[in-house]
Motif scaffolding. Structure first.
Motif, PDB file in Angstrom:
ATOM      1  N   ASP A  38       0.814  -1.226   0.000  1.00 55.16           N
ATOM      2  CA  ASP A  38       0.000   0.000   0.000  1.00 55.16           C
ATOM      3  C   ASP A  38       0.840   1.265   0.000  1.00 55.16           C
ATOM      4  N   HIS A  39       1.931   1.296   0.780  1.00 56.25           N
ATOM      5  CA  HIS A  39       2.748   2.510   0.839  1.00 56.25           C
ATOM      6  C   HIS A  39       3.363   2.825  -0.519  1.00 56.25           C
ATOM      7  N   ASP A  40       3.959   1.818  -1.156  1.00 58.50           N
ATOM      8  CA  ASP A  40       4.547   2.016  -2.482  1.00 58.50           C
ATOM      9  C   ASP A  40       3.476   2.408  -3.496  1.00 58.50           C
ATOM     10  N   TYR A  41       2.319   1.772  -3.392  1.00 60.71           N
ATOM     11  CA  TYR A  41       1.208   2.081  -4.301  1.00 60.71           C
ATOM     12  C   TYR A  41       0.821   3.552  -4.166  1.00 60.71           C
ATOM     13  N   GLU A  42       0.632   4.029  -2.934  1.00 65.86           N
ATOM     14  CA  GLU A  42       0.235   5.426  -2.706  1.00 65.86           C
ATOM     15  C   GLU A  42       1.306   6.381  -3.223  1.00 65.86           C
ATOM     16  N   PHE A  43       2.576   6.046  -3.001  1.00 58.38           N
ATOM     17  CA  PHE A  43       3.695   6.871  -3.450  1.00 58.38           C
ATOM     18  C   PHE A  43       3.676   6.998  -4.982  1.00 58.38           C
ATOM     19  N   LYS A  44       3.480   5.878  -5.654  1.00 57.48           N
ATOM     20  CA  LYS A  44       3.459   5.876  -7.121  1.00 57.48           C
ATOM     21  C   LYS A  44       2.192   6.542  -7.650  1.00 57.48           C
ATOM     22  N   LYS A  45       1.100   6.406  -6.913  1.00 59.56           N
ATOM     23  CA  LYS A  45      -0.153   7.046  -7.324  1.00 59.56           C
ATOM     24  C   LYS A  45      -0.016   8.572  -7.293  1.00 59.56           C
ATOM     25  N   LYS A  46       0.695   9.099  -6.281  1.00 55.23           N
ATOM     26  CA  LYS A  46       0.938  10.548  -6.211  1.00 55.23           C
ATOM     27  C   LYS A  46       1.723  11.028  -7.426  1.00 55.23           C
ATOM     28  N   HIS A  47       2.706  10.239  -7.840  1.00 59.65           N
ATOM     29  CA  HIS A  47       3.466  10.576  -9.047  1.00 59.65           C
ATOM     30  C   HIS A  47       2.552  10.566 -10.269  1.00 59.65           C
ATOM     31  N   ALA A  48       1.686   9.568 -10.353  1.00 54.60           N
ATOM     32  CA  ALA A  48       0.750   9.452 -11.481  1.00 54.60           C
ATOM     33  C   ALA A  48      -0.166  10.671 -11.530  1.00 54.60           C
ATOM     34  N   LEU A  83      -4.039  -2.453 -11.287  1.00 60.49           N
ATOM     35  CA  LEU A  83      -4.181  -1.444 -12.339  1.00 60.49           C
ATOM     36  C   LEU A  83      -5.596  -0.862 -12.369  1.00 60.49           C
ATOM     37  N   LEU A  84      -6.605  -1.706 -12.199  1.00 62.05           N
ATOM     38  CA  LEU A  84      -7.985  -1.215 -12.197  1.00 62.05           C
ATOM     39  C   LEU A  84      -8.249  -0.319 -10.994  1.00 62.05           C
ATOM     40  N   ARG A  85      -7.623  -0.658  -9.851  1.00 63.46           N
ATOM     41  CA  ARG A  85      -7.741   0.192  -8.662  1.00 63.46           C
ATOM     42  C   ARG A  85      -7.135   1.569  -8.941  1.00 63.46           C
ATOM     43  N   LEU A  86      -5.964   1.586  -9.595  1.00 63.59           N
ATOM     44  CA  LEU A  86      -5.308   2.847  -9.960  1.00 63.59           C
ATOM     45  C   LEU A  86      -6.210   3.661 -10.892  1.00 63.59           C
ATOM     46  N   ALA A  87      -6.799   2.992 -11.875  1.00 60.17           N
ATOM     47  CA  ALA A  87      -7.673   3.682 -12.836  1.00 60.17           C
ATOM     48  C   ALA A  87      -8.879   4.291 -12.138  1.00 60.17           C
ATOM     49  N   SER A  88      -9.476   3.554 -11.209  1.00 60.46           N
ATOM     50  CA  SER A  88     -10.663   4.075 -10.528  1.00 60.46           C
ATOM     51  C   SER A  88     -10.313   5.249  -9.616  1.00 60.46           C
TER      52      SER A  88
END
Length: 146
Positions: free
Chosen positions: A71-81, A112-117
């Motif tokens: 989750d931490h890495d996901y959130e970090f990368k999501k902020k970049h996105a 990926l679908l979570r990121l898209a949503s």
């Protein structure tokens, strides 16, 4: 300048030391123009250069995930996105499956679908997650501001 016969137009262009250029060959009679052809080509190249510089350049930014990204890495990368989409760049998010981790391809797709949503207010999905070899790729383009 006026309307001339072909012979008169040739004579007039030689008199002015300019070129007789055929503008519309399919017209009846063909349409020609007396101009300096080198200057015409120079201005045409200049116009094309200006048009090319005004053309929008598409920037594609990539974000790489693993099938078990926490989750931490996901959130970090999501902020970049989010930053990339706000800046107007396209986003290529992909999950890279190393070795035998290909058995977790459903987890990669869910990620990926979570990121898209979560990014749907900033961009729209251009290509749904698609498995290509050891990569599952998804494209998100920024929403245009009106």
């Amino acid at each position: 300048m006026g309307v001339y016969s072909l012979r008169d137009a040739k004579a007039k262009s030689e008199e002015l030391e300019l070129d007789l250029v055929e503008i519309s060959p399919k017209a009846d009679p063909p349409v020609c123009k007396i101009i300096d052809y080198k200057k015409f080509l120079y201005e045409q190249k200049k116009r094309e250069k200006v048009m090319k510089s005004k053309a929008t350049k598409v920037i594609v930014k990539e974000i790489r995930f693993g099938p078990q990204t926490d989750d931490h890495d996901y959130e970090f990368k999501k902020k970049h996105a989010e930053k990339f989409l706000k800046d107007g760049a396209k986003l290529k998010a992909y999950v890279f499956f190393k070795g035998r981790s290909i058995v977790y391809k459903d987890q990669g797709e869910i990620l990926l679908l979570r990121l898209a949503s979560e990014l749907e207010d900033l961009g729209k999905v251009e290509q749904m997650p698609k498995l290509e070899g050891k990569r599952m790729t998804m494209f998100i383009s920024p929403k245009t501001k009106k």
